[in-house]
Write a protein that holds these residues in place. Structure first.
Motif, PDB file in Angstrom:
ATOM      1  N   LEU A 110       0.821  -1.065   0.112  1.00  0.00           N
ATOM      2  CA  LEU A 110       0.057  -0.141   0.016  1.00  0.00           C
ATOM      3  C   LEU A 110       0.998   1.122   0.074  1.00  0.00           C
ATOM      4  N   ASP A 111       2.160   1.434   0.853  1.00  0.00           N
ATOM      5  CA  ASP A 111       2.946   2.495   0.795  1.00  0.00           C
ATOM      6  C   ASP A 111       3.841   2.370  -0.331  1.00  0.00           C
ATOM      7  N   THR A 112       3.903   1.529  -1.184  1.00  0.00           N
ATOM      8  CA  THR A 112       4.907   1.346  -2.170  1.00  0.00           C
ATOM      9  C   THR A 112       4.961   2.508  -3.213  1.00  0.00           C
ATOM     10  N   PRO A 113       6.033   3.313  -3.777  1.00  0.00           N
ATOM     11  CA  PRO A 113       6.007   4.304  -4.444  1.00  0.00           C
ATOM     12  C   PRO A 113       5.537   3.812  -5.862  1.00  0.00           C
ATOM     13  N   VAL A 114       4.607   4.482  -6.519  1.00  0.00           N
ATOM     14  CA  VAL A 114       4.091   4.274  -7.802  1.00  0.00           C
ATOM     15  C   VAL A 114       5.201   4.120  -8.907  1.00  0.00           C
ATOM     16  N   VAL A 115       6.189   4.971  -8.608  1.00  0.00           N
ATOM     17  CA  VAL A 115       7.206   5.353  -9.666  1.00  0.00           C
ATOM     18  C   VAL A 115       8.119   3.836  -9.962  1.00  0.00           C
ATOM     19  N   GLY A 116       8.381   3.281  -9.236  1.00  0.00           N
ATOM     20  CA  GLY A 116       8.893   2.056  -9.137  1.00  0.00           C
ATOM     21  C   GLY A 116       8.340   1.071 -10.059  1.00  0.00           C
ATOM     22  N   ASP A 124       6.253  11.815  -9.166  1.00  0.00           N
ATOM     23  CA  ASP A 124       6.949  11.946  -7.924  1.00  0.00           C
ATOM     24  C   ASP A 124       7.088  10.816  -6.939  1.00  0.00           C
ATOM     25  N   ARG A 125       8.304  10.672  -6.512  1.00  0.00           N
ATOM     26  CA  ARG A 125       8.644   9.505  -5.783  1.00  0.00           C
ATOM     27  C   ARG A 125       8.014   9.340  -4.615  1.00  0.00           C
ATOM     28  N   ARG A 126       7.288  10.239  -4.273  1.00  0.00           N
ATOM     29  CA  ARG A 126       6.492  10.423  -2.921  1.00  0.00           C
ATOM     30  C   ARG A 126       5.009   9.710  -2.995  1.00  0.00           C
ATOM     31  N   ILE A 127       4.624   9.541  -4.185  1.00  0.00           N
ATOM     32  CA  ILE A 127       3.187   9.070  -4.479  1.00  0.00           C
ATOM     33  C   ILE A 127       3.019   7.641  -4.406  1.00  0.00           C
ATOM     34  N   THR A 128       2.288   6.964  -3.532  1.00  0.00           N
ATOM     35  CA  THR A 128       2.135   5.651  -3.184  1.00  0.00           C
ATOM     36  C   THR A 128       0.856   5.250  -3.769  1.00  0.00           C
ATOM     37  N   VAL A 129       0.698   3.730  -3.568  1.00  0.00           N
ATOM     38  CA  VAL A 129      -0.729   3.086  -4.065  1.00  0.00           C
ATOM     39  C   VAL A 129      -1.657   3.655  -3.064  1.00  0.00           C
ATOM     40  N   ARG A 130      -1.616   3.766  -1.806  1.00  0.00           N
ATOM     41  CA  ARG A 130      -2.371   4.223  -1.056  1.00  0.00           C
ATOM     42  C   ARG A 130      -3.116   5.630  -1.309  1.00  0.00           C
ATOM     43  N   MET A 131      -1.974   6.313  -1.634  1.00  0.00           N
ATOM     44  CA  MET A 131      -2.378   7.841  -2.357  1.00  0.00           C
ATOM     45  C   MET A 131      -3.221   7.966  -3.550  1.00  0.00           C
ATOM     46  N   LEU A 132      -3.093   6.996  -4.284  1.00  0.00           N
ATOM     47  CA  LEU A 132      -3.958   6.628  -5.540  1.00  0.00           C
ATOM     48  C   LEU A 132      -5.352   6.285  -5.076  1.00  0.00           C
ATOM     49  N   LEU A 133      -5.525   5.373  -4.431  1.00  0.00           N
ATOM     50  CA  LEU A 133      -6.652   4.785  -4.090  1.00  0.00           C
ATOM     51  C   LEU A 133      -7.629   5.834  -2.940  1.00  0.00           C
ATOM     52  N   GLN A 134      -6.863   6.689  -2.388  1.00  0.00           N
ATOM     53  CA  GLN A 134      -7.463   7.422  -1.319  1.00  0.00           C
ATOM     54  C   GLN A 134      -7.545   9.023  -1.893  1.00  0.00           C
ATOM     55  N   HIS A 135      -7.191   9.450  -3.103  1.00  0.00           N
ATOM     56  CA  HIS A 135      -7.131  10.538  -3.730  1.00  0.00           C
ATOM     57  C   HIS A 135      -6.236  11.702  -2.937  1.00  0.00           C
ATOM     58  N   THR A 136      -5.200  11.162  -2.515  1.00  0.00           N
ATOM     59  CA  THR A 136      -4.065  12.111  -1.931  1.00  0.00           C
ATOM     60  C   THR A 136      -3.000  12.202  -2.660  1.00  0.00           C
ATOM     61  N   SER A 137      -2.904  11.913  -3.814  1.00  0.00           N
ATOM     62  CA  SER A 137      -1.544  11.982  -4.718  1.00  0.00           C
ATOM     63  C   SER A 137      -1.209  13.291  -4.923  1.00  0.00           C
ATOM     64  N   GLY A 138      -2.285  14.271  -5.078  1.00  0.00           N
ATOM     65  CA  GLY A 138      -2.212  15.493  -5.639  1.00  0.00           C
ATOM     66  C   GLY A 138      -2.162  15.545  -7.179  1.00  0.00           C
ATOM     67  N   LEU A 139      -2.317  14.475  -7.586  1.00  0.00           N
ATOM     68  CA  LEU A 139      -2.232  14.511  -9.220  1.00  0.00           C
ATOM     69  C   LEU A 139      -3.546  15.299  -9.858  1.00  0.00           C
TER      70      LEU A 139
END
Length: 390
Positions: A110-116, A124-139
């Motif tokens: 869940l907290d794996t960076p998406v960029v990998g 951004d290397r700080r964006i994680t799977v959890r952030m995508l699913l919860q809309h906290t990525s800032g994209l």
């Protein structure tokens, strides 16, 4: 073909209200069950201007289905209670479940960076799977953003004459993501909450990269076939609609005049895995009950899915991972889980108690012209009727 509403506007579209129809038929109900309170709740949506509605409720009294309004403007037949419809952002719940199944299998965290996993986009290397699913990525939302100061930053066309002209155009998921990345992010990753359809397009690409299969194939293999959801599909760029179905209509400005167009057939690739799916009230009921009762994910991931973000308050409650969590207040069942959605002309409702024992699924179709202003009250009354006995 491979089988496989914050507000309804969150999918990137606003649910369009229908013209108030006269001579509306009395809703059809399940044989042997007269539920006048449910019939009245369905009728209220039609009385408020929507062309038609079908509703399915499963509770301690069994299963009830009913419909009101018309299947097609100018006709008299009611919407079928097993009719297909575009579910819009309800798709996000299916997408989140697919991603979380991969988390359960250890293929990603869940907290794996998406960029990998998707290095070609330069996230951004700080964006994680959890952030995508919860809309906290800032994209940036590729369907456009309404900024706090009232400024609208456009994305791809999803409304008006421009969308009408391009409603059969095919977009590739990579194209949508790159459009998003060409715009400044809304905020630093994890710093706030903002509903962005792009998050779930990226989630689709994660599923495909981690499995080596198409999103539609993984959806079919992991969810549709095991649950026997034969009337649910991820259509990709297919613009068709399986029968039976109620027609959907879109009203827009055409050179200063209001024009209403039948948009039942449209290419949903502009929204991708954030809102492209087609289903029925029966399949949504089966799926959401199975998910909430723990048949698709282990308990620890169900707990994660229900952890909501404090800045995500909306008409539907607060947002967790791919679903809303809402407290209906005193005298009700307590908490309900949901993810509603819309796609030009269609809207979907999908609700359940946390144990999956009581569910409500519905489709609402737009007609000609009316205001969405009465929708929240009609929805609230429906929820109170189903989950509070009022």
């Amino acid at each position: 073909m491979t089988k496989s509403l914050k507000t309804f506007r969150r999918t990137g579209v606003t649910v369009l209200a229908a013209a108030l129809l006269t001579g509306v038929a009395v809703p059809a109900a399940s044989a042997g069950q007269d539920r006048p309170e449910l019939r009245q709740a369905v009728q209220e949506f039609v009385d408020n201007g929507y062309a038609g509605m079908q509703l399915r409720v499963r509770d301690e009294r069994g299963e009830w289905t009913g419909s009101a309004g018309v299947r097609e403007l100018g006709g008299t037949a009611k919407p079928s209670t097993d009719g297909h419809f575009r579910v819009g952002s309800t798709t996000k719940n299916f997408t989140a479940t697919l991603v979380l199944q991969l988390v359960a299998e250890g293929k990603i965290g869940l907290d794996t960076p998406v960029v990998g996993v998707l290095p070609r986009f330069g996230f951004d290397r700080r964006i994680t799977v959890r952030m995508l699913l919860q809309h906290t990525s800032g994209l940036f939302n590729h369907t456009g953003e309404l900024l706090p100061d009232g400024t609208i930053v456009p994305g791809i066309p999803w409304s008006g004459q421009e969308w009408v002209d391009k409603r059969f155009h095919t977009y590739q998921p990579e194209e949508l993501v790159r459009l998003s990345l060409s715009k400044p992010p809304r905020f630093e990753p994890g710093a706030s909450w903002s509903y962005s359809n792009t998050n779930y397009v990226v989630a689709r690409l994660l599923v495909e990269a981690l499995t080596g299969h198409s999103f539609a194939d993984e959806l079919d293999r992991r969810i549709l076939r095991p649950l026997k959801l034969r009337d649910t599909l991820s259509p990709g760029s297919w613009s068709g609609m399986p029968k039976p179905y109620a027609h959907a209509y879109y009203t827009y400005d055409d050179a200063g005049r209001q024009k209403t167009l039948d948009v039942t057939h449209q290419n949903p690739s502009w929204i991708s895995a954030a809102g492209d799916m087609i289903s029925t009230t029966k399949d949504l009921q089966t799926y959401f009950s199975a998910l909430q009762s723990g048949k698709l994910l282990p308990p620890w991931l169900m707990t994660e899915m229900r952890k909501t973000h404090p800045k995500s308050e909306s008409l539907f409650g607060r947002y967790g991972l791919g679903q809303f969590v809402q407290d209906l207040g005193p005298g009700c069942v307590g908490t309900v889980i949901s993810h509603n959605g819309s796609n030009n002309g269609y809207a979907a409702l999908m609700y359940s108690t946390p144990d999956g024992s009581k569910t409500m699924t519905a489709s609402v179709t737009a007609g000609a012209t009316a205001s969405d202003a009465k929708f929240p009250d009609a929805l609230n009354k429906l929820l109170k009727t189903v989950f509070c006995g009022k």
